[in-house]
Scaffold this motif. Structure first.
Motif, PDB file in Angstrom:
ATOM      1  N   GLU A   1       0.845  -1.192   0.000  1.00 30.67           N
ATOM      2  CA  GLU A   1       0.000   0.000   0.000  1.00 30.67           C
ATOM      3  C   GLU A   1       0.880   1.241   0.000  1.00 30.67           C
ATOM      4  O   GLU A   1       1.796   1.333   0.808  1.00 30.67           O
ATOM      5  N   PRO A   2       0.613   2.173  -0.913  1.00 29.94           N
ATOM      6  CA  PRO A   2      -0.362   2.111  -2.014  1.00 29.94           C
ATOM      7  C   PRO A   2       0.113   1.140  -3.096  1.00 29.94           C
ATOM      8  O   PRO A   2       1.264   0.727  -3.104  1.00 29.94           O
ATOM      9  N   GLN A   3      -0.789   0.827  -4.021  1.00 30.69           N
ATOM     10  CA  GLN A   3      -0.443  -0.122  -5.078  1.00 30.69           C
ATOM     11  C   GLN A   3      -1.277   0.136  -6.321  1.00 30.69           C
ATOM     12  O   GLN A   3      -2.350   0.752  -6.262  1.00 30.69           O
ATOM     13  N   VAL A   4      -0.782  -0.355  -7.461  1.00 30.47           N
ATOM     14  CA  VAL A   4      -1.501  -0.357  -8.730  1.00 30.47           C
ATOM     15  C   VAL A   4      -1.387  -1.763  -9.294  1.00 30.47           C
ATOM     16  O   VAL A   4      -0.287  -2.283  -9.483  1.00 30.47           O
TER      17      VAL A   4
ATOM     18  N   LEU B   1       4.207   1.298  -5.425  1.00 27.84           N
ATOM     19  CA  LEU B   1       4.711   2.516  -6.051  1.00 27.84           C
ATOM     20  C   LEU B   1       6.143   2.726  -5.572  1.00 27.84           C
ATOM     21  O   LEU B   1       6.530   2.252  -4.494  1.00 27.84           O
TER      22      LEU B   1
ATOM     23  N   ARG C   1       6.445  11.132 -17.906  1.00 24.25           N
ATOM     24  CA  ARG C   1       5.033  11.015 -18.276  1.00 24.25           C
ATOM     25  C   ARG C   1       4.840  10.876 -19.782  1.00 24.25           C
ATOM     26  O   ARG C   1       3.843  10.312 -20.240  1.00 24.25           O
TER      27      ARG C   1
ATOM     28  N   ARG D   1       1.546   2.741 -14.900  1.00 29.92           N
ATOM     29  CA  ARG D   1       1.363   4.110 -14.443  1.00 29.92           C
ATOM     30  C   ARG D   1       0.196   4.215 -13.456  1.00 29.92           C
ATOM     31  O   ARG D   1      -0.697   3.370 -13.433  1.00 29.92           O
ATOM     32  N   THR D   2       0.219   5.279 -12.675  1.00 30.69           N
ATOM     33  CA  THR D   2      -0.902   5.601 -11.796  1.00 30.69           C
ATOM     34  C   THR D   2      -2.013   6.218 -12.632  1.00 30.69           C
ATOM     35  O   THR D   2      -1.844   6.492 -13.835  1.00 30.69           O
ATOM     36  N   ALA D   3      -3.153   6.478 -12.015  1.00 25.88           N
ATOM     37  CA  ALA D   3      -4.291   7.050 -12.739  1.00 25.88           C
ATOM     38  C   ALA D   3      -3.962   8.410 -13.333  1.00 25.88           C
ATOM     39  O   ALA D   3      -4.543   8.807 -14.352  1.00 25.88           O
ATOM     40  N   ASP D   4      -3.023   9.144 -12.705  1.00 25.19           N
ATOM     41  CA  ASP D   4      -2.677  10.466 -13.236  1.00 25.19           C
ATOM     42  C   ASP D   4      -1.474  10.432 -14.172  1.00 25.19           C
ATOM     43  O   ASP D   4      -0.928  11.478 -14.523  1.00 25.19           O
TER      44      ASP D   4
ATOM     45  N   GLU E   1       1.659   8.990 -13.827  1.00 20.55           N
ATOM     46  CA  GLU E   1       3.025   8.883 -13.326  1.00 20.55           C
ATOM     47  C   GLU E   1       3.475   7.419 -13.336  1.00 20.55           C
ATOM     48  O   GLU E   1       2.706   6.513 -13.012  1.00 20.55           O
TER      49      GLU E   1
ATOM     50  N   THR F   1       4.835   4.103 -12.037  1.00 21.29           N
ATOM     51  CA  THR F   1       4.854   3.514 -10.692  1.00 21.29           C
ATOM     52  C   THR F   1       6.227   2.974 -10.317  1.00 21.29           C
ATOM     53  O   THR F   1       6.554   2.836  -9.136  1.00 21.29           O
TER      54      THR F   1
END
Length: 421
Positions: free
Chosen positions: A156-159, A164, A201, A213-216, A218, A220
């Motif tokens: 945590e956090p994770q994708v 991350l 990015r 990548r993260t939702a925005d 970036e 991970t």
């Protein structure tokens, strides 16, 4: 030695490489007058041959089994210069043949962090922190063996179940870190590695790879499949791969450590599942100078143009029967752990993905024709059901087009998921 610069006269590839202590056959007929170089006696010899059964002693000459039998039967082979080893009743068995591995990777693993036993992501971060404390400024910290499905708790956090890079970057702000997945089909890197590799990015996913990548948008830190090559200039992500220069002393160390690891486990013959021509040259040198501790049967993994140019010069036994080149290696997809296996239907836990196709199907088909023309085995990594279907179709088409080739030993490496059809 660069074998690409000269023409070789070599024997046809052997189906199996006989280990020095593999009790599967003899190099010459047993005679009462032939003196052995080595005799192993007072042993419990398990021959794995129903005609021989168990025995007490073995005689070896010129690296080959000369005779297997009782103490009395082997005694005539002992001469004044024979080395005799009393095994004091210990078990003696044929050497194991490793059917698929990465020889240089075995040696490399002994030089970097071993992440296999980490129970969660925090333990890996701790291992890296300790390595950074002992490293030179800017030195790359490497490791291998982590697998997110084996952790006792998700990060945590994770994708997509992967962490991350923030926690890893915090303990190593200046040293690039590259941690290869247990499968070898993904790597996790920190901010310093991303920066040094120029990944941001705007960096597009390479063919056959993905920058997670993260939702925005970036990165991970997870690089799937061919995306690992983006950091290849900073670290040897896949030993034996193309395009990475390694110091000769490091190569020698990797070969010695790989040999040591194999022999410690009883492996005397090793099937190497994909090395470049450059790596093969280095292993030829080791075999010639006596520092290669096992027999190798090798698959070539290099660019198509290099295959066309150099395959004729490498086929067969390059150093007696100690190093043989007989296959071409391709990887049409990735691995399950990194969700890179190419599937017919989407992943249940990632419904927007059916995995990754690493090599275009037409390129596999073209390489199949090359393998047929040069009389090489074609050995294709295929794990997902879609990948296996494509490869089987190519094999079927190629075999049908060449009915004269009646002793083909082509392989699918792994074949982990097959559709019932």
């Amino acid at each position: 030695m660069d074998t690409r610069s000269r023409s070789l006269s070599i024997a046809p590839p052997a189906a199996l490489l006989l280990a020095a202590l593999a009790l599967s056959g003899c190099a010459e007929p047993e005679t009462a007058v032939t003196v052995a170089d080595l005799v192993l006696q007072n042993a419990r010899v398990v021959s794995v041959d129903p005609e021989i059964g168990e025995a007490e002693a073995v005689a070896v000459r010129a690296g080959r089994i000369l005779a297997v039998g009782s103490q009395a039967e082997i005694e005539p082979h002992v001469g004044p210069d024979t080395r005799v080893i009393d095994l004091d009743g210990k078990l003696l068995v044929p050497g194991f043949i490793e059917g698929h591995g990465h020889f240089m990777g075995v040696g490399e693993a002994r030089l970097i962090l071993d992440l296999r036993e980490a129970s969660d992501w925090s333990e890996i971060v701790e291992q890296v922190a300790e390595a950074v404390a002992a490293a030179e400024p800017g030195e790359v910290v490497r490791g291998r063996g982590w697998h997110q499905d084996k952790w006792i708790r998700p990060p945590e956090p994770q994708v997509e179940g992967f962490p991350l890079h923030a926690s890893l970057s915090a303990v190593s702000p200046d040293n690039p870190v590259v941690l290869t997945h247990a499968s070898g089909h993904a790597a996790f890197v920190n901010a310093a590695a991303l920066e040094r590799a120029g990944i941001d990015r705007e960096t597009p996913d390479p063919p056959g790879g993905e920058i997670l990548r993260t939702a925005d948008g970036e990165a991970t830190g997870l690089l799937r499949e061919t995306a690992q090559r983006l950091v290849r200039g900073e670290v040897l992500v896949h030993a034996g791969g193309e395009g990475v220069e390694i110091a000769p002393a490091t190569v020698e160390r990797m070969i010695a450590l790989a040999s040591e690891e194999c022999l410690a486990k009883g492996v005397t013959t090793f099937t190497d599942a994909g090395s470049s021509f450059e790596t093969i040259d280095r292993l030829v040198e080791a075999a010639e100078n006596g520092t290669l501790g096992v027999r190798l049967w090798m698959m070539v993994r290099d660019s198509y143009d290099d295959l066309v140019a150099h395959l004729p010069d490498y086929k067969g036994d390059l150093v007696d029967d100690r190093l043989t080149v007989g296959g071409i290696k391709l990887s049409i997809d990735g691995a399950l752990g990194s969700r890179g296996a190419w599937l017919l239907e989407p992943y249940s836990d990632q419904p927007d993905s059916t995995g990754l196709n690493l090599i275009p199907v037409d390129e596999v088909r073209r390489t199949a024709e090359l393998a047929m023309a040069e009389d090489y085995q074609l050995c294709v990594h295929a794990i997902g059901d879609r990948a296996n279907r494509e490869v089987l179709d190519i094999f079927e088409e190629t075999f049908a087009a060449h009915p004269e080739a009646d002793d083909l030993r082509w392989r699918i490496e792994h074949a982990q998921h097959l559709h019932p059809d």
